[in-house]
Each structure stands twice: as C-alpha cells, then as structure tokens.
Motif scaffolding. Structure first.
Motif: not given
Ligand SMILES: [Zn+2]
Ligand SMILES: [Zn+2]
Lengths: 181, 181
Positions: A100, B103, B105, B156, B159, B163, B171-172, B174
């Motif tokens: 994470d 997010t 990326y 974004t 999500h 959410d 928080t993501r 990728g």
C-alpha cells in the motif's frame, strides 16, 4: 542550476515565456524551455512476518551513519512502487512485496516529494548494499529514534506503529518545512 | 533528450557513471551528471456543496477539447497539495480546499506520476482559465464518460463515485500502461 540548453548547448536566460507566469531557463539560440521539476523519492517500510521492521544505516551523505527506511530517487520508466522495491533491493538486498501507498511528504524548500509504501519483506536474509553501512530488522522498542536520518522516516514509523496498534492503516500526506527535515 | 551539459554547455555522452548502474548524460568537459527525473502531475477533484464535480474542457494538446479534472505539472518550491490547488485556480478560476490525497497513478512509459486530491470547492463562481475552453459543475449522471481526456480522470471519477456511495473514501495507487492512458 541550468545555465545552458540541454538540446543545443547555447546559453539560457531566465525569463518568463509567453503563456507562462514563471521564470524559466529559456535558450537564447533555439528557444527551448529547460524546465526544472520536483523530484520523487520512492521508498518503503518493509515488515518481516514476525512484525520487525527493516532499517538501513546510511553509507552516504546526507546523514551518513544515520538510520533510514530504504528510499531513493525514482528513475524514469518505472512506477513509484517499482522504484520503492528497487531501492529496498539496492540498499538492503531486500526482496519486498509492495502492498500500500502509506505516506506522502512534500518538502518544498528542496523540491522533493517522498512517497513511502508499506511492504512485506519476503526473505529475512538481508545485507547492506553499497549505500548502506549495515541493515537490521528491529522491533518497535529497538527503533533508534534519536539516530534517524530524516523527518519522513520518523513520521512514517510513528504513523505505522500507531496504525498497527489501532488495527487500521490510513494513507497520509503532509509537508515537511525547514528547519526540520 | 539531454545532449549538452546544463552547467557548462559542453556535449554530454550517455554512459554509466562510477557507483551507478544506469546510463546518464555525463558531461565530457566538467563531468556533471545531467539526470532525467519523472515528473509529477498534481490535480484535484473539486466538489461543490451540492455534490456536483468540477470538470474543465481542455484548450491545449494533448486531448484538446476533452474533459478533465484540473491538473498540471507540479512546480519547484511548492507542495503537491499546493500544486493541485494552484492548477484548479489556473485552469478553472476555482478556489479549493484540498482535503485528502485520493489517487496516485504512475505512467511509466511517459515517466509521469499523477497525484490527485479530493477537494472542497469554496466558491461555485468558476470560469475557464487560459488552458480551458469551458468549465462546468456536473452531477454523476452528467459526467461525459466517452469524452474524458485521460485514463486517470476516468479512474479517479469511478473510484470517487463508488466511494461516495459506500460512504468511505480510500486512497488508491496504481499504474497506467500503454495503450490506455
Ligand atoms: Zn537551445
Ligand atoms: Zn559540463
């Protein structure tokens, strides 16, 4: 820092280009705008299956001899997570699985952004890379709080310990301003 | 991209410096290593008090005419959050309060990292900046899914909608790989 054009080698002048609002190093000959950008430092907090955390003691400046989490400048053509895993391998010969994104700290006065991930250490057989004097797995009680290299290391470890106790990990962001680092 | 030294203007050669393992643009005259680093694009998802989301239609390439969330290259001597708020102001004359990192990326093939925040829009009186054709506040049903500028905008927004429905924002991070962007 930029005095000459990367494309043609002619001298640059600091001026505000058309359609811009900031001083840039503009080439006097070819007109190329030589931008300066903030740098990303990618790192991780590797945790072994018994809960111990991997720290490395720096063999390079700044903060030679102080303890850090594995982290270093992100390279082109990699993801932030790949950069974080690569630094763990280079600095501590540590194979990790990035799980994470955990803490993001902007340090505006040096134009750096630290991006630290939580990671699973896949193999306890770690050893110092060329940028480390020694590496070790520490329990919470063994963290050398007075001998950490950077504020981001202390903050990331503090959040991790609090979150692990609470049983929930929350991604955080913030700024680190001088004189603290 | 780097052919000449930023410090002295002499030609550089691509070679692996001592204590390094990658090709760098090393100056033939002064030895300065001219590094190339990934760039951060900072942006936000501004939400008005009625739940509508601020989008801007691009007046610049790439993706001229497509819809985006306000975002742009982070500048030196600012935090990522400051950069995100600045871009909202520049592209949409939108005053925002940055609340959370949302997010992240990585786009390795173009060496960019997008960092998008959730933000509270402080004033619904928005208007296009010089890089936007138009701006508008949209409900979820009004999002132009087929006309978005970048994959990171779509991801974004997706999500965020999921959410918000679930009542918890996570928080993501990728990667975005080609051909998708
Ligand atoms: Zn030039
Ligand atoms: Zn030089």
């Amino acid at each position: 820092m930029i005095r000459f054009c990367a494309l043609c080698g002619s001298a640059t002048t600091e001026r505000v280009p058309e359609d811009d609002n900031r001083l840039r190093a503009v080439c006097n000959a070819c007109g190329h705008i030589n931008y300066v950008n903030p740098k990303i430092v990618a790192g991780c907090l590797p945790v072994w299956e018994d809960g111990r955390i991997l720290l490395a003691r720096r063999a390079i400046e700044p903060r030679y001899g102080r303890w850090t989490l594995p982290a270093g400048f992100m390279e082109v053509n990699e993801s932030v997570a790949e950069g974080a895993a690569r630094e763990a391998l280079e600095e501590a010969n540590a194979r990790v699985e990035i799980t994470d994104l955990y803490t993001v700290y902007s340090i505006p006065h040096i134009s750096q952004v630290y991006m630290m991930f939580r990671a699973k250490l896949l193999d306890a057989n770690v050893s110092p890379g060329s940028e480390s004097l020694e590496v070790k797995l520490v329990t919470e009680d063994e963290i050398p709080w007075d001998d950490l290299a950077f504020a981001m290391v202390r903050l990331t470890l503090q959040h991790f310990i609090a979150d692990r106790k609470a049983g929930t990990f929350v991604t955080r962001f913030g700024d680190i301003r001088p004189p603290e680092r």
